[in-house]
Design a protein around this motif. Structure first.
Motif, PDB file in Angstrom:
ATOM      1  N   ALA A   1       0.848  -1.194   0.000  1.00 26.52           N
ATOM      2  CA  ALA A   1       0.000   0.000   0.000  1.00 26.52           C
ATOM      3  C   ALA A   1       0.883   1.243   0.000  1.00 26.52           C
ATOM      4  O   ALA A   1       2.020   1.214   0.469  1.00 26.52           O
ATOM      5  CB  ALA A   1      -0.920   0.013   1.221  1.00 26.52           C
TER       6      ALA A   1
ATOM      7  N   ARG B   1      -6.725  -5.939  -0.127  1.00 28.15           N
ATOM      8  CA  ARG B   1      -7.706  -4.959   0.331  1.00 28.15           C
ATOM      9  C   ARG B   1      -8.555  -5.522   1.466  1.00 28.15           C
ATOM     10  O   ARG B   1      -8.617  -6.710   1.671  1.00 28.15           O
ATOM     11  CB  ARG B   1      -8.586  -4.501  -0.843  1.00 28.15           C
ATOM     12  CG  ARG B   1      -7.826  -3.611  -1.818  1.00 28.15           C
ATOM     13  CD  ARG B   1      -8.623  -3.242  -3.034  1.00 28.15           C
ATOM     14  NE  ARG B   1      -7.837  -2.411  -3.946  1.00 28.15           N
ATOM     15  CZ  ARG B   1      -8.179  -2.120  -5.188  1.00 28.15           C
ATOM     16  NH1 ARG B   1      -9.320  -2.595  -5.675  1.00 28.15           N
ATOM     17  NH2 ARG B   1      -7.403  -1.364  -5.934  1.00 28.15           N
ATOM     18  N   ARG B   2      -9.181  -4.592   2.195  1.00 34.14           N
ATOM     19  CA  ARG B   2     -10.044  -4.911   3.336  1.00 34.14           C
ATOM     20  C   ARG B   2      -9.251  -5.524   4.498  1.00 34.14           C
ATOM     21  O   ARG B   2      -9.784  -6.276   5.295  1.00 34.14           O
ATOM     22  CB  ARG B   2     -11.201  -5.831   2.926  1.00 34.14           C
ATOM     23  CG  ARG B   2     -12.081  -5.239   1.832  1.00 34.14           C
ATOM     24  CD  ARG B   2     -13.292  -6.099   1.547  1.00 34.14           C
ATOM     25  NE  ARG B   2     -14.072  -5.552   0.454  1.00 34.14           N
ATOM     26  CZ  ARG B   2     -14.969  -4.563   0.560  1.00 34.14           C
ATOM     27  NH1 ARG B   2     -15.158  -3.991   1.739  1.00 34.14           N
ATOM     28  NH2 ARG B   2     -15.630  -4.136  -0.489  1.00 34.14           N
ATOM     29  N   GLN B   3      -7.966  -5.208   4.563  1.00 31.68           N
ATOM     30  CA  GLN B   3      -7.145  -5.647   5.689  1.00 31.68           C
ATOM     31  C   GLN B   3      -6.629  -4.464   6.514  1.00 31.68           C
ATOM     32  O   GLN B   3      -5.764  -4.631   7.365  1.00 31.68           O
ATOM     33  CB  GLN B   3      -5.961  -6.479   5.182  1.00 31.68           C
ATOM     34  CG  GLN B   3      -6.369  -7.766   4.475  1.00 31.68           C
ATOM     35  CD  GLN B   3      -5.180  -8.597   4.031  1.00 31.68           C
ATOM     36  OE1 GLN B   3      -4.094  -8.524   4.614  1.00 31.68           O
ATOM     37  NE2 GLN B   3      -5.377  -9.422   3.005  1.00 31.68           N
TER      38      GLN B   3
ATOM     39  N   GLU C   1      -3.384   3.898  -2.276  1.00 32.76           N
ATOM     40  CA  GLU C   1      -3.621   2.732  -3.119  1.00 32.76           C
ATOM     41  C   GLU C   1      -3.145   1.468  -2.410  1.00 32.76           C
ATOM     42  O   GLU C   1      -2.104   1.474  -1.745  1.00 32.76           O
ATOM     43  CB  GLU C   1      -2.896   2.891  -4.454  1.00 32.76           C
ATOM     44  CG  GLU C   1      -3.377   4.111  -5.237  1.00 32.76           C
ATOM     45  CD  GLU C   1      -2.609   4.314  -6.520  1.00 32.76           C
ATOM     46  OE1 GLU C   1      -1.987   3.349  -7.003  1.00 32.76           O
ATOM     47  OE2 GLU C   1      -2.630   5.449  -7.045  1.00 32.76           O
ATOM     48  N   VAL C   2      -3.913   0.394  -2.554  1.00 26.46           N
ATOM     49  CA  VAL C   2      -3.631  -0.874  -1.889  1.00 26.46           C
ATOM     50  C   VAL C   2      -3.616  -1.985  -2.937  1.00 26.46           C
ATOM     51  O   VAL C   2      -4.426  -1.981  -3.870  1.00 26.46           O
ATOM     52  CB  VAL C   2      -4.695  -1.174  -0.806  1.00 26.46           C
ATOM     53  CG1 VAL C   2      -4.422  -2.522  -0.136  1.00 26.46           C
ATOM     54  CG2 VAL C   2      -4.729  -0.060   0.234  1.00 26.46           C
ATOM     55  N   ASP C   3      -2.705  -2.912  -2.788  1.00 27.47           N
ATOM     56  CA  ASP C   3      -2.669  -4.101  -3.644  1.00 27.47           C
ATOM     57  C   ASP C   3      -4.069  -4.723  -3.656  1.00 27.47           C
ATOM     58  O   ASP C   3      -4.639  -5.012  -2.594  1.00 27.47           O
ATOM     59  CB  ASP C   3      -1.656  -5.099  -3.074  1.00 27.47           C
ATOM     60  CG  ASP C   3      -1.499  -6.339  -3.950  1.00 27.47           C
ATOM     61  OD1 ASP C   3      -2.440  -6.703  -4.675  1.00 27.47           O
ATOM     62  OD2 ASP C   3      -0.416  -6.958  -3.878  1.00 27.47           O
ATOM     63  N   PRO C   4      -4.671  -4.909  -4.841  1.00 29.12           N
ATOM     64  CA  PRO C   4      -6.034  -5.443  -4.901  1.00 29.12           C
ATOM     65  C   PRO C   4      -6.228  -6.747  -4.131  1.00 29.12           C
ATOM     66  O   PRO C   4      -7.309  -7.013  -3.604  1.00 29.12           O
ATOM     67  CB  PRO C   4      -6.257  -5.654  -6.408  1.00 29.12           C
ATOM     68  CG  PRO C   4      -5.349  -4.666  -7.058  1.00 29.12           C
ATOM     69  CD  PRO C   4      -4.140  -4.595  -6.179  1.00 29.12           C
TER      70      PRO C   4
ATOM     71  N   GLY D   1      -4.973   0.574   3.875  1.00 28.03           N
ATOM     72  CA  GLY D   1      -5.232   1.957   3.503  1.00 28.03           C
ATOM     73  C   GLY D   1      -5.427   2.835   4.726  1.00 28.03           C
ATOM     74  O   GLY D   1      -4.938   3.967   4.788  1.00 28.03           O
TER      75      GLY D   1
ATOM     76  N   GLU E   1     -16.075   2.228  -2.910  1.00 25.36           N
ATOM     77  CA  GLU E   1     -15.233   1.655  -1.862  1.00 25.36           C
ATOM     78  C   GLU E   1     -14.463   2.744  -1.111  1.00 25.36           C
ATOM     79  O   GLU E   1     -14.419   2.749   0.124  1.00 25.36           O
ATOM     80  CB  GLU E   1     -14.258   0.647  -2.473  1.00 25.36           C
ATOM     81  CG  GLU E   1     -13.455  -0.125  -1.434  1.00 25.36           C
ATOM     82  CD  GLU E   1     -12.623  -1.234  -2.044  1.00 25.36           C
ATOM     83  OE1 GLU E   1     -11.751  -1.777  -1.336  1.00 25.36           O
ATOM     84  OE2 GLU E   1     -12.850  -1.576  -3.220  1.00 25.36           O
TER      85      GLU E   1
END
Length: 338
Positions: free
Chosen positions: A252, A275-277, A269-272, A280, A309
């Motif tokens: 990220a 995400r949701r960890q 930006e976060v590695d796809p 960000g 999102e």
């Protein structure tokens, strides 16, 4: 709606109220069964040949036939209460502009013409904060010449939805065939709650956008000009969460510019696949702590209207929309904006 002493709805606006914020009720010609009226709130941007043009907070223009009006009144220029730090549109526009500087600029009255070899519309558009010092058509001709000399399309950045924004200018650009290509929003929030979220310990901060940071940045092939824009601003910080494997792109990244009481966040930006960890959130928390150390107390960021999102993430941190902004592109010789 305005209601007379006799209990009837009344139209209490006229063409002389162009430029004011109004609320109107009008008849629906072909509406759903049982629905006869619709309400529209926004800035009255024109009243010509029996048609009203009202520009909503989102920048959407609504045309209403004068004959369909049922009621109308002038309403306050901006909502009485707003979430987040108090700020005028002009203050935020100038702060945002200082956080993303072009490599070349020129004044046209109170307008700033900005260019950066085409790297982002924000750095390659006119920021019209006031009067250009000449009639509008003359100003727009000068804008088109200036960008044409640089081999760039001519853009004007405008805003809607807050006090002293540019609904009238939006309407005038559209009347002249300028095409709105992008709409986004500028959100504001308190800085301290952002710093209290996430785990900033996993985040590395740097004054420069290194190779690793750029490897995660969504705009590939970043030029020397782009690096100058990315590094511009009063106090710029880049955040990186290293990748799990050696040599892998960061998990990220993020960017923050500290400017007085304001901290502006961008490029989060976060590695796809990761995400949701909370990565960000961790990036923003680390940048927010740095900004607090430098004396900032308020935060801003820009988010596109269709990025659900990101909007959910920022709303959960206490951010809320302040105003919408738009980029209008000059029409080509054939009258289109393409």
């Amino acid at each position: 709606m305005e209601i007379s002493a006799a209990g009837r709805l009344e139209v209490r606006i006229t063409a002389a109220d162009v430029g004011k914020r109004v609320s109107v009720r009008s008849l629906i010609e072909h509406g759903p069964p049982g629905e006869k009226f619709t309400d529209t709130v926004g800035v009255l941007t024109s009243w010509d040949k029996g048609v009203l043009l009202i520009t909503r907070k989102s920048g959407e223009s609504v045309r209403i036939a004068e004959s369909a009006l049922v009621a109308g009144k002038i309403v306050p220029a901006a909502p009485a209460r707003r979430r987040g730090p108090a700020a005028s549109y002009e203050e935020l526009a100038r702060v945002a502009a200082r956080a993303w500087r072009p490599v070349e600029s020129e004044r046209l009255g109170d307008w700033e013409l900005r260019a950066a070899s085409g790297f982002t519309r924000r750095a390659n558009s006119v920021l019209p904060l006031g009067d250009p010092g000449v009639p509008l058509d003359e100003a727009l001709d000068a804008v088109r010449r200036w960008y044409g000399e640089r081999g760039l399309p001519a853009y004007v950045q405008t805003a809607t939805g807050a006090e002293s924004t540019q609904e009238l200018l939006c309407a005038e650009l559209e009347e002249r065939g300028w095409v709105r290509e992008v709409t986004a929003e500028l959100w504001v929030g308190a800085l301290a709650p952002v710093a209290d979220r996430g785990d900033p310990a996993v985040v590395e901060l740097s004054r420069e956008a290194g190779e690793g940071w750029l490897a995660r940045y969504q705009r590939k092939g970043v030029s020397e000009v782009a690096l100058r824009v990315l590094g511009s601003g009063p106090s710029v910080w880049f955040a990186t969460v290293p990748g799990a494997a050696e040599g892998a792109p960061p998990a990220a990244i993020g960017r923050c510019v500290v400017d007085g009481r304001w901290a502006g966040f961008a490029a989060v930006e976060v590695d796809p696949e990761l995400r949701r960890q909370g990565l960000g959130t961790a990036v923003m928390a680390a940048l927010a702590r740095q900004a607090l150390d430098e004396g900032a107390s308020a935060a801003w960021l820009q988010v596109e209207a269709d990025n659900a999102e990101a909007r959910a993430l920022y709303a959960g941190m206490g951010f809320a929309a302040h105003h919408a902004y738009h980029h209008y592109r000059a029409p080509d010789a054939d009258g289109t904006g393409r």
